[in-house]
Write a protein that holds these residues in place. Structure first.
Motif, PDB file in Angstrom:
ATOM      1  N   GLU A   1       0.788  -1.239   0.000  1.00  0.00           N
ATOM      2  CA  GLU A   1       0.000   0.000   0.000  1.00  0.00           C
ATOM      3  C   GLU A   1       0.823   1.294   0.000  1.00  0.00           C
ATOM      4  OE1 GLU A   1      -3.155   0.053  -0.369  1.00  0.00           O
ATOM      5  OE2 GLU A   1      -3.783  -1.977   0.131  1.00  0.00           O
TER       6      GLU A   1
ATOM      7  N   GLU B   1      -5.641   4.594   1.954  1.00  0.00           N
ATOM      8  CA  GLU B   1      -4.686   3.685   2.597  1.00  0.00           C
ATOM      9  C   GLU B   1      -4.951   3.611   4.101  1.00  0.00           C
ATOM     10  OE1 GLU B   1      -3.946   6.006   0.390  1.00  0.00           O
ATOM     11  OE2 GLU B   1      -3.261   4.766  -1.285  1.00  0.00           O
TER      12      GLU B   1
ATOM     13  N   ARG C   1      -7.628   1.221   4.568  1.00  0.00           N
ATOM     14  CA  ARG C   1      -7.159  -0.160   4.365  1.00  0.00           C
ATOM     15  C   ARG C   1      -6.298  -0.644   5.544  1.00  0.00           C
ATOM     16  NH1 ARG C   1      -7.623   1.252  -1.173  1.00  0.00           N
ATOM     17  NH2 ARG C   1      -5.448   1.774  -1.546  1.00  0.00           N
TER      18      ARG C   1
ATOM     19  N   GLU D   1      -8.914  -1.837   7.787  1.00  0.00           N
ATOM     20  CA  GLU D   1      -9.465  -3.123   7.296  1.00  0.00           C
ATOM     21  C   GLU D   1      -8.502  -4.284   7.579  1.00  0.00           C
ATOM     22  OE1 GLU D   1     -11.612  -0.711   3.740  1.00  0.00           O
ATOM     23  OE2 GLU D   1     -10.186  -2.280   3.138  1.00  0.00           O
TER      24      GLU D   1
END
Ligand SMILES: Cc1cc2nc3c(=O)[nH]c(=O)nc-3n(C[C@H](O)[C@H](O)[C@H](O)COP(=O)(O)OP(=O)(O)OC[C@H]3O[C@@H](n4cnc5c(N)ncnc54)[C@H](O)[C@@H]3O)c2cc1C
Length: 385
Positions: free
Chosen positions: A16, A34, A37, A40
């Motif tokens: 990433e 990002e 993420r 996540e």
């Protein structure tokens, strides 16, 4: 930390962050995709204790996490770890009714908390803070302006340093971001760390419950909590330095000099040997300071050590001062090492130099670090080692 979690951070960085220098250097919108993420992947706000639903990593482990993230992008790392400052304030100085929901939200929702201390005329001299609070019934009303604050626009909660309008009392007050009267005036066009959002913010008669005040003197609460973020700012220098080293090796392996790769040249070898030694010492000082702070925080959790009394740690000051200086030396060596290419935007070294510069500036410049070390740990003879 389990090796598995550090591997996940490394994988995240590789997938990433690393190699997206142009994008991160372009002042991306906050919060970045990002950052979502990272959440996540179960890695956001990794230090929040288990009892609030977090991964519960120590600060010593966090040094390695930050070194990895900042290897990819220092601005991203800064935005991701800076909530450690507000988390420590909430956990150790906030009442349970205030702290628990805020910390659970950080653990579960992956959001951010911002700390707003510095003002245009009160950066290092926080006793000159001009933002005030006054009591109105069972509420506190804040008015003033904060010059620099990172994450404010993406944060759910703002922890604001203010002085009483009636006496010399300073407080840290929790202000939900959506409180009427909170206004982001501008986002700074930073030289480095451009993927982090840093803002100028105004508070215009912002009313919050009186229970939103953290316990203790606001100046002391800030000072004690800054230990954690100063150590992680220093750890950022380790990550940026590691990236410069790897780019240097990549370049020197392909660059011919006098019929052989530059990587075989003794002068180049000396530079890289020096770099590696500095990286080791930087990392070791960050880990030592973090381990000391982990011990203090654990004792404070069990009602033992009074963080408020301990204040600033010499190991944290040394980590920030040393990593700022050694990191800057590495950035300077790096900026010369790539020849003319290093002076163009086609190579990431320019960004890495600008990113590195912040280590010596944010949360207290070098003069302030030296002054604190001198006044707290040299002048009192009993504190000398
Ligand atoms: C990217 C970025 C993000 C930031 N994020 C936040 C944030 O989230 N929250 C927040 O509250 N603040 C934040 N800041 C503010 C930052 O912490 C301050 O800018 C920093 O501490 C320096 O303070 P200052 O700007 O007032 O400069 P000063 O510290 O006042 O420095 C100005 C000059 O005075 C000199 N000086 C200062 N003290 C001494 C001394 N004791 N002896 C001799 N000379 C001295 C310095 O060397 C320098 O030359 C951020 C700043 C930046 C750039």
């Amino acid at each position: 930390m389990t090796a598995e979690l550090l591997q996940r951070v490394k994988d995240f960085t590789e997938a990433e962050l690393t190699g997206k220098d142009e994008y991160f250097d372009g002042l991306p919108e906050q919060p970045t995709a990002e950052a979502s993420r990272l959440h996540e992947a179960g890695l956001a706000n990794w230090w929040i204790p288990h009892r609030y639903g977090g991964a519960g990593l120590s600060l010593e482990d966090s040094v390695d996490v930050v070194s990895e993230l900042s290897y990819g992008d220092a601005g991203f790392a800064f935005g991701a770890f800076l909530p450690v400052l507000g988390s420590i304030m909430l956990q150790h100085f906030g009442d349970e009714e205030l702290a628990r929901p805020a910390l659970e939200a950080l653990a579960v929702g992956g959001g951010r908390v911002a700390v707003l201390g510095s003002e245009e005329e009160a950066g290092s001299e926080l006793v000159r803070t001009a933002t005030t609070f006054r009591t109105k019934g069972d509420q506190l009303v804040l008015t003033g302006e904060k010059y620099f604050s990172t994450n404010t626009d993406a944060a759910g909660l703002l922890l604001v340093l203010a002085r009483s309008s009636e006496d010399a009392d300073f407080a840290i007050i929790a202000v939900p971001r959506d409180t009427p009267g909170v206004e982001v005036i501008k986002r700074w066009d930073l030289l480095g760390l451009r993927s982090a959002g840093t803002y100028r913010v105004r508070f215009d008669d912002c009313a919050v419950p009186a229970a939103n005040r953290l316990r203790g003197s606001g100046l002391r609460v800030l000072e004690a909590s800054l230990n954690a973020s100063r150590i992680l700012i220093a750890a950022c220098a380790v990550g940026i330095a590691r990236r410069i080293r790897d780019l240097a090796m990549e370049y020197a392996t392909a660059k011919p000099l006098r019929g052989a790769p530059l990587s075989g040249n003794a002068v180049f070898a000396g530079k890289l040997g020096q770099m590696e030694t500095s990286i080791d010492v930087m990392r070791n000082q960050c880990r030592a300071a973090a381990a000391e702070l982990d011990g203090l925080l654990a004792a404070a959790d069990s009602g033992g050590t009074d963080l408020h009394r301990v204040g600033t740690l010499r190991s944290a000051l040394a980590a920030k001062l040393y990593c700022g200086q050694a990191g800057w030396d590495i950035a300077s060596t790096g900026s010369e090492l790539f020849g003319g290419l290093g002076y163009t935007r086609d190579h990431p070294i320019g960004k890495l130099v600008r990113d590195m510069r912040y280590v010596a500036i944010v949360e207290g410049g070098e003069d302030i670090m030296r002054d604190l070390i001198y006044t707290r740990f040299v002048v009192p003879a009993r504190k000398r080692r």
